[in-house]
Design an enzyme around this catalytic site. Sequence first.
Site, mmCIF file in Angstrom:
data_model
loop_
_atom_site.group_PDB
_atom_site.id
_atom_site.type_symbol
_atom_site.label_atom_id
_atom_site.label_comp_id
_atom_site.label_asym_id
_atom_site.label_seq_id
_atom_site.Cartn_x
_atom_site.Cartn_y
_atom_site.Cartn_z
ATOM 1 N N CYS A 1 10.371 1.551 1.891
ATOM 2 C CA CYS A 1 11.401 0.524 2.068
ATOM 3 C C CYS A 1 12.793 1.121 1.908
ATOM 4 O O CYS A 1 13.733 0.696 2.574
ATOM 5 C CB CYS A 1 11.207 -0.605 1.067
ATOM 6 N N GLU B 1 10.820 -8.133 -3.204
ATOM 7 C CA GLU B 1 11.400 -6.939 -2.576
ATOM 8 C C GLU B 1 10.749 -6.820 -1.211
ATOM 9 O O GLU B 1 9.561 -6.531 -1.106
ATOM 10 C CB GLU B 1 11.158 -5.693 -3.440
ATOM 11 N N LEU B 2 11.543 -7.037 -0.150
ATOM 12 C CA LEU B 2 10.974 -7.257 1.172
ATOM 13 C C LEU B 2 11.366 -6.205 2.194
ATOM 14 O O LEU B 2 11.348 -6.459 3.393
ATOM 15 C CB LEU B 2 11.397 -8.646 1.675
ATOM 16 N N ALA C 1 -2.828 -4.522 -1.900
ATOM 17 C CA ALA C 1 -3.097 -4.489 -0.467
ATOM 18 C C ALA C 1 -4.566 -4.162 -0.227
ATOM 19 O O ALA C 1 -5.174 -3.367 -0.954
ATOM 20 C CB ALA C 1 -2.211 -3.451 0.215
ATOM 21 N N LYS D 1 -2.920 -8.522 -7.228
ATOM 22 C CA LYS D 1 -3.497 -8.649 -5.894
ATOM 23 C C LYS D 1 -2.878 -7.520 -5.066
ATOM 24 O O LYS D 1 -1.735 -7.605 -4.615
ATOM 25 C CB LYS D 1 -3.180 -10.012 -5.273
ATOM 26 N N GLY E 1 6.701 -6.437 -0.228
ATOM 27 C CA GLY E 1 5.983 -6.472 1.040
ATOM 28 C C GLY E 1 6.865 -6.913 2.178
ATOM 29 O O GLY E 1 8.090 -6.751 2.150
ATOM 30 N N TRP F 1 0.794 -1.225 0.000
ATOM 31 C CA TRP F 1 0.000 0.000 0.000
ATOM 32 C C TRP F 1 0.826 1.276 0.000
ATOM 33 O O TRP F 1 0.294 2.353 -0.249
ATOM 34 C CB TRP F 1 -0.907 0.029 1.242
#
Length: 470
Positions: free
Chosen positions: A268, A234-235, A162, A160, A212, A136
Amino acid sequence: MPIATVNPANGETLRTFDALNDDEIEKRIAAADAAFRDYRTTTFAERARLLNRAADLLDEDQQDIARTMTLEMGKPVTAARAEAAKCAKAMRWYAARAEELLADEHPTAADVKDSGAVRAYVRYRPLGPVLAVMPWNFPLWQVVRFAAPALMAGNTGLLKHASNVPQTALYLGELFRRAGFPAGCFQTLLVGSKAVEGILRDRRVVAATLTGSEPAGRSVAAIAGDEVKHTVLELGGSDPYLVLPSADVAKAARTAVTARAQNNGQSCIAAKRFIVHTQVYEEFAERFTVGMRQLTVGDPLEESTDVGPIAMEQGRTDLAELVDDAVDRGAEVLCGGGRPEGLGGGLENGWFYAPTVLAGITPEMRIHREETFGPVATLYRVDSLDQAVELANDTSFGLSSNVWTRDADEADRCVRDLQAGGVFFNGMTASHPALPFGGVKRSGYGRELAGHGIREFCNATTVWYGSEPR
């Protein structure tokens, strides 16, 4: 969580949506698969025409979609408009360059001969329907930086998004439809997280990309691994911001405020750990703290607002717990440290957190290890470049990094030794269509953007001829 638009500035639920049922999901996957069979054969010129049209529509819609993003996740409306403009720019960038980026690759004539061929080359071909699981915090940009290259490569997409940005998610599906992309080329799936596994396991869905949390990435990677499907992850990160003795300290401090507070601190690639050499520590700490304290916190729809609310109530709770744990263990609060004072005008129930600077961080504090998703900065004092690099790498994340120095040898050392997907000197980390984006360690794997990003979801096909066909 429910699929709903909840204004984080006041906690008001604006709209709710029903999740797609299994039959509706099946129809969309079938449509993506059917669309791919024809769309993959279209020319780059035709794909570019469609993507440029989508960029034009996004420019026309900029004011409205910016307001929607702000109402859904709280980013300042000025930043939301900039995000929409950046997305249109990226679409045009890929429309102009995709054919070149995916051009056939030819080995040398000597290597072709040595392989026993009369002719050989590599051709990039699209894979098929790709599932994109998106967050988001940049509800347009995160999607477009996947969709633009994926569509230009000839893939189809299933989004898909948020659950707290459903209107932005629906807008994206409609944007590509309005631009003239064939039905099924890019579709929004309003579903909860529990539906992801079934979608990814469907044989027609060939790959996935996720931006996420680390737990979400682990889950998707495990499912995809079980199905032997390609993923890009990508975390997140806990990016270091090194300030060394030769730095322009005043500029470094000004930039640090933006680097930490951008997007309400929910980025991030926002700088989070500020590692400052002792020779310039006091000056930097004072300038940085003053800058953070002067940020205007308030209604994100107001043009003068610098920092809006945290996107979700649980996010603010998590952030407060990290700060409280650090303070309980001895951290010094230089500014902020709680809910901002003086908020009125209906904002009393909003999920705000004051821009905060903490000093005296130790490894025993949770905040030393965990990502802070909000306008909270941690300050560290170091005595040498060796200590700075060691501390910068003392994290499970490795997304990006920032270094302020005028010393070329120090810069070379940082490029060599910092464990991150990017090293940005004398400026703040930012993403750009021409530069690959991604991380190492638990920040994920694979790359988005640039040529690396468009080739992630392509089959690099070796074509070899022992003799020429007639």
